[in-house]
Design a protein around this motif. Structure first.
Motif, PDB file in Angstrom:
ATOM      1  N   ALA A   1      35.948  33.662  44.124  1.00 15.92           N
ATOM      2  CA  ALA A   1      36.691  33.582  42.963  1.00 15.92           C
ATOM      3  C   ALA A   1      36.019  34.492  41.823  1.00 15.92           C
ATOM      4  O   ALA A   1      36.321  34.824  40.855  1.00 15.92           O
ATOM      5  N   GLU A   2      34.601  34.260  41.881  1.00 15.98           N
ATOM      6  CA  GLU A   2      33.952  34.918  40.706  1.00 15.98           C
ATOM      7  C   GLU A   2      33.812  36.281  40.795  1.00 15.98           C
ATOM      8  O   GLU A   2      33.859  37.112  39.853  1.00 15.98           O
TER       9      GLU A   2
ATOM     10  N   ASN B   1      41.757  29.612  42.216  1.00 15.01           N
ATOM     11  CA  ASN B   1      42.412  31.288  41.788  1.00 15.01           C
ATOM     12  C   ASN B   1      41.346  32.266  42.426  1.00 15.01           C
ATOM     13  O   ASN B   1      40.905  33.367  41.813  1.00 15.01           O
TER      14      ASN B   1
ATOM     15  N   HIS C   1      43.991  37.612  45.213  1.00  9.62           N
ATOM     16  CA  HIS C   1      45.292  38.163  45.061  1.00  9.62           C
ATOM     17  C   HIS C   1      45.968  37.779  46.034  1.00  9.62           C
ATOM     18  O   HIS C   1      47.113  37.851  45.979  1.00  9.62           O
TER      19      HIS C   1
ATOM     20  N   LYS D   1      36.462  37.918  42.189  1.00 11.01           N
ATOM     21  CA  LYS D   1      37.635  38.172  41.447  1.00 11.01           C
ATOM     22  C   LYS D   1      37.950  38.483  39.799  1.00 11.01           C
ATOM     23  O   LYS D   1      38.780  39.335  39.369  1.00 11.01           O
ATOM     24  N   ARG D   2      37.303  37.427  39.116  1.00 17.95           N
ATOM     25  CA  ARG D   2      37.308  37.484  37.993  1.00 17.95           C
ATOM     26  C   ARG D   2      36.500  38.636  37.372  1.00 17.95           C
ATOM     27  O   ARG D   2      36.951  38.921  36.143  1.00 17.95           O
ATOM     28  N   ASN D   3      35.848  39.241  38.103  1.00 17.33           N
ATOM     29  CA  ASN D   3      34.955  40.401  37.378  1.00 17.33           C
ATOM     30  C   ASN D   3      35.275  41.844  37.567  1.00 17.33           C
ATOM     31  O   ASN D   3      34.624  42.661  37.387  1.00 17.33           O
TER      32      ASN D   3
END
Length: 381
Positions: free
Chosen positions: A232-233, A261, A264, A235-237
């Motif tokens: 998730a980290e 989250n 994707h 994906k956020r970045n």
């Protein structure tokens, strides 16, 4: 009509070339093949297998799959009606937890039998096919940038329009390989990268940001499968589509991916999630959560490949389908009639035969099998 006998084979077929990823070098496919025979003589076929000994979170091997099938799973289905496949698979989950790879072989064989009983193909048994013809991608095992580029150009010429590059876990090597392939194939060819869990979170973010400038379709499972929060980290970045593969085996895993989250898209492989029925439930949950769905394979032989294509055909929207046929990988196969055709990067599924539509060459099956176990008695007797 009831299941009377189960025959379990540990079948080994060499790869044309050893398959190398960041976690393993695999010289041959070692799969479980399952033959179920009813009291009327009807036969259903199933298959399951594992590419890498380090792949499954559950720690399954072909030997543990064979043992679970012989001692627990197959005795539990003797005397059962194969058309009650949903009920049977649910009962197996109650009987013994986990062992999803082993359960997949039963899932395939039950669906093959039920389709033959009802005289319909498996995809119609599941509600019908959205697509009977579709393009597939191909993963390229890790090698030098020059070797991977040469192979990528060959596959592009054969008609593939999307390829997945396996990572090594060494950032500079993986970056150089991606850059070389991108330059050779052109800006518009779709490229994915699959490091197979090889990076920690900071390195994964750094690597993805470096290749984004060249255009990348998606990155699959850059970080360890158990660390969904780490995925998730990542994906956020980054801006790139992140696909969860080794993080997803069970509905609980998918629940965590959704709640954090973390991706994707998800990569569904019937072998790793307990079969087609379980994979369809995961797909339905992903659709509710607005997650894209890709499909991988674990490199099945002919039985598992036919099952995979019947599964894919029933899916409404698939971002990537990751396997065409065993001839892409293996020196031989155990089926004479596959029920599908594959040419120029495209699969076409035939639905003129019931069940999975495969005809197994039992002489080849015996030749390539190192073990065979027979179960004819129910555990309830």
């Amino acid at each position: 009509m009831l299941i009377a006998k189960a025959e379990i084979f540990l079948t080994e077929i060499p790869y044309k070339n050893p398959y190398q990823t960041a976690t393993n070098i695999t010289p041959k496919g070692r799969h479980i093949v399952l033959k179920l025979t009813t009291d009327t003589g009807l036969v259903g076929w199933g298959e399951s297998g594992i590419i890498s000994r380090r792949y499954p979170a559950q720690g399954d091997t072909p030997e543990t799959m064979l043992a679970a099938l012989e001692s627990y799973l197959c005795p539990a289905i003797i005397g059962k009606d194969p058309c009650a496949f949903e009920v049977i698979m649910s009962q197996l989950d109650t009987l013994i937890k986990g062992h999803l790879f082993a359960k997949c072989a039963i899932d395939h064989a039950l669906l093959d039998l039920a389709g033959k009983v009802l005289n319909i193909p498996v995809c119609n048994l599941l509600g019908g096919a959205y697509n009977l013809s579709y393009t597939v991608s191909r993963s390229l095992p890790f090698a030098s940038a020059r070797e991977v580029t040469e192979r990528a150009l060959e596959l592009q010429a054969q008609g593939y329009n999307r390829l997945t590059l396996k990572g090594s876990g060494v950032l500079e090597d993986d970056y150089a390989c991606f850059k070389a392939v991108r330059h050779a194939l052109g800006d518009h060819f779709e490229l994915e990268v699959d490091p197979n869990c090889a990076y920690d979170v900071p390195t994964a973010i750094q690597f993805i940001k470096r290749i984004e400038q060249y255009g990348v379709f998606a990155v699959e499972q850059p970080t360890p499968g158990h660390d969904i929060a780490g995925l998730a980290e990542v994906k956020r970045n980054v801006a790139t589509t992140i696909i969860a593969d080794e993080s997803l085996f069970t509905p609980r895993d998918l629940k965590d991916i959704i709640s954090l989250n973390a991706a994707h898209a998800i990569c569904l492989k019937p072998f790793k999630s307990g079969g087609i029925l379980a994979s369809r439930r995961l797909c339905a949950a992903a659709e509710v959560a607005d997650l894209q769905v890709s499909t991988g394979s674990m490199h099945p032989f002919g039985i598992g490949t036919a099952a995979l294509h019947h599964f894919v055909a029933t899916l409404k929207n698939v971002a990537t389908t990751g396997y065409g046929c065993p001839a892409e990988r293996f020196a031989d196969d155990i089926v004479d009639e596959s029920g599908y055709s594959f040419c120029d990067g495209r699969v076409t599924l035939a639905i003129d035969k019931p069940g999975l539509g495969v005809e197994v060459n039992e002489d080849k099956l015996l030749t390539y099998s190192s073990q065979c176990k027979v179960v004819e008695h129910s555990m309830h007797r």
